[in-house]
Motif scaffolding. Structure first.
Motif, PDB file in Angstrom:
ATOM      1  N   GLN A   6       0.517  -0.786  -0.758  1.00  0.00           N
ATOM      2  CA  GLN A   6       0.012  -0.057   0.199  1.00  0.00           C
ATOM      3  C   GLN A   6       0.772   0.974  -0.234  1.00  0.00           C
ATOM      4  O   GLN A   6       0.422   2.272  -0.105  1.00  0.00           O
ATOM      5  CB  GLN A   6      -1.420   0.080   1.017  1.00  0.00           C
ATOM      6  CG  GLN A   6      -2.346  -1.035   1.154  1.00  0.00           C
ATOM      7  CD  GLN A   6      -3.073  -0.947   0.138  1.00  0.00           C
ATOM      8  OE1 GLN A   6      -3.214   0.031  -0.183  1.00  0.00           O
ATOM      9  NE2 GLN A   6      -2.925  -2.215  -0.183  1.00  0.00           N
ATOM     10  N   GLN A   7       2.195   1.130   0.633  1.00  0.00           N
ATOM     11  CA  GLN A   7       3.258   2.117   0.736  1.00  0.00           C
ATOM     12  C   GLN A   7       3.088   3.358   1.440  1.00  0.00           C
ATOM     13  O   GLN A   7       2.509   4.301   0.954  1.00  0.00           O
ATOM     14  CB  GLN A   7       3.185   3.121  -1.155  1.00  0.00           C
ATOM     15  CG  GLN A   7       3.553   1.945  -2.287  1.00  0.00           C
ATOM     16  CD  GLN A   7       3.352   3.048  -4.139  1.00  0.00           C
ATOM     17  OE1 GLN A   7       3.209   3.795  -3.511  1.00  0.00           O
ATOM     18  NE2 GLN A   7       4.571   2.163  -5.243  1.00  0.00           N
ATOM     19  N   THR A   8       2.578   3.006   2.187  1.00  0.00           N
ATOM     20  CA  THR A   8       2.105   3.867   3.721  1.00  0.00           C
ATOM     21  C   THR A   8       3.681   3.218   4.611  1.00  0.00           C
ATOM     22  O   THR A   8       3.032   3.731   5.703  1.00  0.00           O
ATOM     23  CB  THR A   8       0.906   3.201   4.222  1.00  0.00           C
ATOM     24  OG1 THR A   8       0.957   1.670   4.545  1.00  0.00           O
ATOM     25  CG2 THR A   8      -0.068   3.101   3.284  1.00  0.00           C
ATOM     26  N   TYR A   9       4.703   3.968   3.705  1.00  0.00           N
ATOM     27  CA  TYR A   9       5.973   3.432   5.073  1.00  0.00           C
ATOM     28  C   TYR A   9       6.378   4.965   5.949  1.00  0.00           C
ATOM     29  O   TYR A   9       6.753   4.925   6.488  1.00  0.00           O
ATOM     30  CB  TYR A   9       7.120   3.378   3.579  1.00  0.00           C
ATOM     31  CG  TYR A   9       6.943   3.083   2.374  1.00  0.00           C
ATOM     32  CD1 TYR A   9       6.568   3.322   1.308  1.00  0.00           C
ATOM     33  CD2 TYR A   9       7.177   1.559   2.967  1.00  0.00           C
ATOM     34  CE1 TYR A   9       7.021   2.262   0.297  1.00  0.00           C
ATOM     35  CE2 TYR A   9       7.381   0.466   2.063  1.00  0.00           C
ATOM     36  CZ  TYR A   9       6.883   0.882   0.511  1.00  0.00           C
ATOM     37  OH  TYR A   9       6.868   0.081  -0.391  1.00  0.00           O
ATOM     38  N   ASN A  10       4.997   6.228   5.329  1.00  0.00           N
ATOM     39  CA  ASN A  10       5.497   6.832   6.498  1.00  0.00           C
ATOM     40  C   ASN A  10       4.227   7.409   7.197  1.00  0.00           C
ATOM     41  O   ASN A  10       3.908   7.560   8.511  1.00  0.00           O
ATOM     42  CB  ASN A  10       5.009   7.986   5.713  1.00  0.00           C
ATOM     43  CG  ASN A  10       5.749   8.980   3.915  1.00  0.00           C
ATOM     44  OD1 ASN A  10       7.200   8.396   4.414  1.00  0.00           O
ATOM     45  ND2 ASN A  10       5.145   8.865   3.435  1.00  0.00           N
ATOM     46  N   HIS A  11       4.021   6.114   7.255  1.00  0.00           N
ATOM     47  CA  HIS A  11       2.015   5.666   8.565  1.00  0.00           C
ATOM     48  C   HIS A  11       3.013   4.942   9.908  1.00  0.00           C
ATOM     49  O   HIS A  11       2.447   4.166  10.649  1.00  0.00           O
ATOM     50  CB  HIS A  11       1.273   5.481   8.499  1.00  0.00           C
ATOM     51  CG  HIS A  11       0.694   6.244   7.219  1.00  0.00           C
ATOM     52  ND1 HIS A  11      -0.603   6.080   5.928  1.00  0.00           N
ATOM     53  CD2 HIS A  11       1.036   7.649   6.798  1.00  0.00           C
ATOM     54  CE1 HIS A  11      -0.425   7.188   5.775  1.00  0.00           C
ATOM     55  NE2 HIS A  11       0.203   8.292   6.227  1.00  0.00           N
ATOM     56  N   LEU A  12       4.895   4.876   9.836  1.00  0.00           N
ATOM     57  CA  LEU A  12       5.148   3.728  10.833  1.00  0.00           C
ATOM     58  C   LEU A  12       4.829   4.032  12.238  1.00  0.00           C
ATOM     59  O   LEU A  12       4.882   3.154  13.164  1.00  0.00           O
ATOM     60  CB  LEU A  12       6.177   3.579  10.698  1.00  0.00           C
ATOM     61  CG  LEU A  12       6.665   3.149   8.852  1.00  0.00           C
ATOM     62  CD1 LEU A  12       8.758   2.676   8.746  1.00  0.00           C
ATOM     63  CD2 LEU A  12       5.967   2.035   9.109  1.00  0.00           C
ATOM     64  N   ASP A  13       4.294   5.442  12.495  1.00  0.00           N
ATOM     65  CA  ASP A  13       4.033   5.808  13.462  1.00  0.00           C
ATOM     66  C   ASP A  13       2.428   5.187  14.073  1.00  0.00           C
ATOM     67  O   ASP A  13       2.504   5.200  15.564  1.00  0.00           O
ATOM     68  CB  ASP A  13       4.469   7.274  13.810  1.00  0.00           C
ATOM     69  CG  ASP A  13       3.038   8.121  13.171  1.00  0.00           C
ATOM     70  OD1 ASP A  13       3.037   7.392  12.222  1.00  0.00           O
ATOM     71  OD2 ASP A  13       3.319   9.316  13.577  1.00  0.00           O
ATOM     72  N   MET A  14       2.027   4.623  13.273  1.00  0.00           N
ATOM     73  CA  MET A  14       0.952   4.110  13.623  1.00  0.00           C
ATOM     74  C   MET A  14       0.468   3.332  14.245  1.00  0.00           C
ATOM     75  O   MET A  14       0.936   2.786  14.698  1.00  0.00           O
ATOM     76  CB  MET A  14      -0.286   4.499  11.970  1.00  0.00           C
ATOM     77  CG  MET A  14      -1.729   3.479  12.110  1.00  0.00           C
ATOM     78  SD  MET A  14      -1.688   2.467  10.824  1.00  0.00           S
ATOM     79  CE  MET A  14      -2.444   4.353   9.665  1.00  0.00           C
ATOM     80  N   SER A  15      -0.049   3.297  15.333  1.00  0.00           N
ATOM     81  CA  SER A  15      -0.500   2.046  15.768  1.00  0.00           C
ATOM     82  C   SER A  15      -0.676   0.472  15.815  1.00  0.00           C
ATOM     83  O   SER A  15      -1.589   1.054  14.582  1.00  0.00           O
ATOM     84  CB  SER A  15      -1.568   2.211  17.784  1.00  0.00           C
ATOM     85  OG  SER A  15      -2.848   2.739  16.948  1.00  0.00           O
TER      86      SER A  15
END
Length: 239
Positions: free
Chosen positions: A157-166
């Motif tokens: 999904q190319q959501t590498y910038n959301h690694l701070d998501m719980s």
């Protein structure tokens, strides 16, 4: 058959070897896939996995006399991992889960809540993902399962910038039907547990008590060890 050190990708077997030897190679090497090679050409003929082996044994095992140990409980047989479990809090960021995957070399993490400690928590030596829960409330309960397949989906999904998501939020945002939480209890028989894993086609069951508190994890390796190797007096998991 070539048996290599844990994690070595060179482990493989010939198509002339037995399923018993294949199970041993998978478990001893702590690998998830075992290439079956033509001994002359070296061509890969098949890829054996824990799931395929268990499915085969589950289907064709009905043609054989049912061994008595299948009626014994998993608690009695001591099947599963009960100490030093790798888990992650539902409030922990995804990055913490990734660190645990790498550090502990596990493929899935039970996700637990923060409702406090449970008497089992200290005995199990749970490997918490983000600090340790504290307090006198009802205890940490299993609320999900975060696996390496979730990480693959994250990359897709190319959501590498959301690694701070719980981790909890990541599970709620799943858009694919990935492996969920299926559980078993200590009083269930080995036969019942095998039936459930084979029917649901999952890689593990979370062992819980009647209030969903985490007691351990029963994996495909644990099942194949108990079903195939232990009756022969071989312990590949402890080797």
């Amino acid at each position: 058959m070539q048996v290599s050190p844990p994690g070595c990708p060179q482990a493989h077997c010939s198509h002339l070897r037995s399923l018993f030897e294949a199970v041993y190679a998978l478990i001893k090497n702590r690998i998830h896939r075992l290439p079956v090679l033509d001994p002359v050409s070296g061509t890969v003929l098949h890829i054996l996995t824990h799931k395929r082996l268990l499915k085969f044994l589950h289907i064709f095992g009905t043609l054989l006399p049912r061994p008595s140990f299948l009626y014994r409980t998993i608690q009695d047989l001591g099947i599963g991992t009960f100490r030093d479990l790798a888990v992650v809090l539902e409030t922990a960021p995804i990055l913490t889960a990734l660190d645990i995957f790498v550090d502990r070399r596990v493929s899935a993490l039970p996700v637990v809540n923060e409702y406090g400690t449970h008497p089992q928590d200290e005995r199990l030596g749970l490997g918490w993902g983000l600090g340790e829960p504290s307090g006198e409330s009802v205890g940490s309960q299993v609320v999900g399962l975060y696996s390496r397949f979730d990480v693959i989906h994250l990359a897709a999904q190319q959501t590498y910038n959301h690694l701070d998501m719980s981790v909890g939020e990541a599970l709620r945002q799943r858009t694919l039907c990935l492996e969920g939480v299926l559980s078993c209890q200590p009083h269930e028989s080995l036969g019942e547990v095998i039936d459930r894993i084979a029917r649901e086609q999952v890689h593990r069951l979370v062992l819980v008590d009647e209030t969903q508190h985490l007691l351990g994890v029963v994996s495909l390796s644990d099942i194949l060890q108990a079903l195939v190797l232990s009756p022969a007096g071989i312990d590949a998991l402890g080797a």
